[in-house]
Design a protein around this motif. Structure first.
Motif, PDB file in Angstrom:
ATOM      1  N   LEU A  22       0.881  -1.166   0.000  1.00  0.00           N
ATOM      2  CA  LEU A  22       0.000   0.000   0.000  1.00  0.00           C
ATOM      3  C   LEU A  22       0.917   1.214   0.000  1.00  0.00           C
ATOM      4  O   LEU A  22       1.846   1.282   0.800  1.00  0.00           O
ATOM      5  N   SER A  23       0.678   2.137  -0.881  1.00  0.00           N
ATOM      6  CA  SER A  23       1.513   3.336  -0.928  1.00  0.00           C
ATOM      7  C   SER A  23       0.664   4.507  -1.402  1.00  0.00           C
ATOM      8  O   SER A  23      -0.430   4.326  -1.923  1.00  0.00           O
ATOM      9  N   GLY A  24       1.194   5.687  -1.199  1.00  0.00           N
ATOM     10  CA  GLY A  24       0.481   6.872  -1.633  1.00  0.00           C
ATOM     11  C   GLY A  24       1.091   8.120  -1.033  1.00  0.00           C
ATOM     12  O   GLY A  24       2.184   8.083  -0.455  1.00  0.00           O
ATOM     13  N   ILE A  25       0.373   9.214  -1.151  1.00  0.00           N
ATOM     14  CA  ILE A  25       0.835  10.502  -0.641  1.00  0.00           C
ATOM     15  C   ILE A  25      -0.206  11.024   0.345  1.00  0.00           C
ATOM     16  O   ILE A  25      -1.411  10.941   0.088  1.00  0.00           O
ATOM     17  N   ILE A  26       0.256  11.551   1.448  1.00  0.00           N
ATOM     18  CA  ILE A  26      -0.618  12.140   2.454  1.00  0.00           C
ATOM     19  C   ILE A  26      -0.463  13.659   2.347  1.00  0.00           C
ATOM     20  O   ILE A  26       0.652  14.176   2.453  1.00  0.00           O
ATOM     21  N   LYS A  27      -1.602  14.347   2.113  1.00  0.00           N
ATOM     22  CA  LYS A  27      -1.584  15.803   1.895  1.00  0.00           C
ATOM     23  C   LYS A  27      -2.586  16.510   2.804  1.00  0.00           C
ATOM     24  O   LYS A  27      -3.513  15.905   3.327  1.00  0.00           O
ATOM     25  N   ASN A  28      -2.399  17.816   2.892  1.00  0.00           N
ATOM     26  CA  ASN A  28      -3.355  18.708   3.535  1.00  0.00           C
ATOM     27  C   ASN A  28      -4.502  18.896   2.542  1.00  0.00           C
ATOM     28  O   ASN A  28      -4.273  19.286   1.394  1.00  0.00           O
ATOM     29  N   LYS A  29      -5.731  18.629   2.952  1.00  0.00           N
ATOM     30  CA  LYS A  29      -6.877  18.732   2.043  1.00  0.00           C
ATOM     31  C   LYS A  29      -7.136  20.165   1.599  1.00  0.00           C
ATOM     32  O   LYS A  29      -7.572  20.407   0.471  1.00  0.00           O
ATOM     33  N   GLU A  30      -6.859  21.139   2.447  1.00  0.00           N
ATOM     34  CA  GLU A  30      -7.173  22.531   2.110  1.00  0.00           C
ATOM     35  C   GLU A  30      -6.223  23.152   1.102  1.00  0.00           C
ATOM     36  O   GLU A  30      -6.636  23.919   0.240  1.00  0.00           O
ATOM     37  N   ASN A  31      -4.926  22.840   1.199  1.00  0.00           N
ATOM     38  CA  ASN A  31      -3.977  23.503   0.298  1.00  0.00           C
ATOM     39  C   ASN A  31      -3.113  22.542  -0.530  1.00  0.00           C
ATOM     40  O   ASN A  31      -2.289  22.986  -1.315  1.00  0.00           O
ATOM     41  N   GLY A  32      -3.290  21.245  -0.338  1.00  0.00           N
ATOM     42  CA  GLY A  32      -2.564  20.264  -1.142  1.00  0.00           C
ATOM     43  C   GLY A  32      -1.110  20.051  -0.767  1.00  0.00           C
ATOM     44  O   GLY A  32      -0.389  19.329  -1.451  1.00  0.00           O
ATOM     45  N   GLU A  33      -0.647  20.673   0.312  1.00  0.00           N
ATOM     46  CA  GLU A  33       0.748  20.502   0.733  1.00  0.00           C
ATOM     47  C   GLU A  33       0.978  19.102   1.296  1.00  0.00           C
ATOM     48  O   GLU A  33       0.131  18.564   2.015  1.00  0.00           O
ATOM     49  N   ALA A  34       2.144  18.547   0.982  1.00  0.00           N
ATOM     50  CA  ALA A  34       2.517  17.239   1.519  1.00  0.00           C
ATOM     51  C   ALA A  34       2.714  17.344   3.030  1.00  0.00           C
ATOM     52  O   ALA A  34       3.253  18.339   3.516  1.00  0.00           O
ATOM     53  N   LEU A  35       2.270  16.316   3.738  1.00  0.00           N
ATOM     54  CA  LEU A  35       2.446  16.293   5.190  1.00  0.00           C
ATOM     55  C   LEU A  35       3.640  15.391   5.521  1.00  0.00           C
ATOM     56  O   LEU A  35       3.575  14.174   5.376  1.00  0.00           O
ATOM     57  N   ILE A  36       4.717  16.029   5.939  1.00  0.00           N
ATOM     58  CA  ILE A  36       5.962  15.315   6.253  1.00  0.00           C
ATOM     59  C   ILE A  36       5.843  14.717   7.652  1.00  0.00           C
ATOM     60  O   ILE A  36       5.515  15.408   8.605  1.00  0.00           O
TER      61      ILE A  36
END
Length: 107
Positions: free
Chosen positions: A30-44
C-alpha cells in the motif's frame, strides 16, 4: 510405537502451520501521498498504520509519500498527523494499491 511417532509428527506439523501460513501468504504494498486537504501541501512525518492485534505502520517522507507492505487480508487503516483529523478506513488488501490521503486540519 509407529503410531506414537505418527501422532508426534502430526502434532509438530500442526504447531508450525501458522508459521508456514504467514510465510506462504502473499504480500502486497500500500503506498500513496498524504496531503493537507485545504492547500494540497505534503504532510511530512504523517503516520499511516493498521489497527488491530499486530499493528504496523509507515511514516511519510519529505514528499508526503508512504509505503507499507502487508499480507493479504482485511485491515482497518488510519492516517494521522498532529493538528489534523485522524482518518480511518477499512480496506481489503488483495493486490498492491495506491491510496492517496487528504487530511483535514483540526483547530
Amino acid at each position: 510405537m509407529k503410531q506414537n511417532n505418527l501422532y508426534l509428527l502430526l502434532l509438530i506439523l500442526l504447531m508450525f502451520f501458522p508459521l508456514w501460513h504467514s510465510i506462504a501468504a502473499e504480500k502486497f504494498t500500500l503506498s500513496g501521498i498524504i496531503k493537507n486537504k485545504e492547500n494540497g501541501e505534503a504532510l511530512i512525518g504523517a503516520i499511516f498504520s493498521t489497527k488491530g492485534v499486530k499493528p504496523v505502520g509507515a511514516v511519510s517522507n519529505a514528499y508526503g509519500f508512504y509505503s507499507l507492505t502487508l499480507i493479504e487480508g482485511k485491515y482497518i487503516v488510519q492516517a494521522q498527523y498532529l493538528g489534523y483529523k485522524t482518518q480511518l478506513d477499512t480496506i481489503l488488501v488483495d493486490r498492491s494499491q495506491i491510496i492517496n490521503i487528504e487530511l483535514i486540519p483540526e483547530p
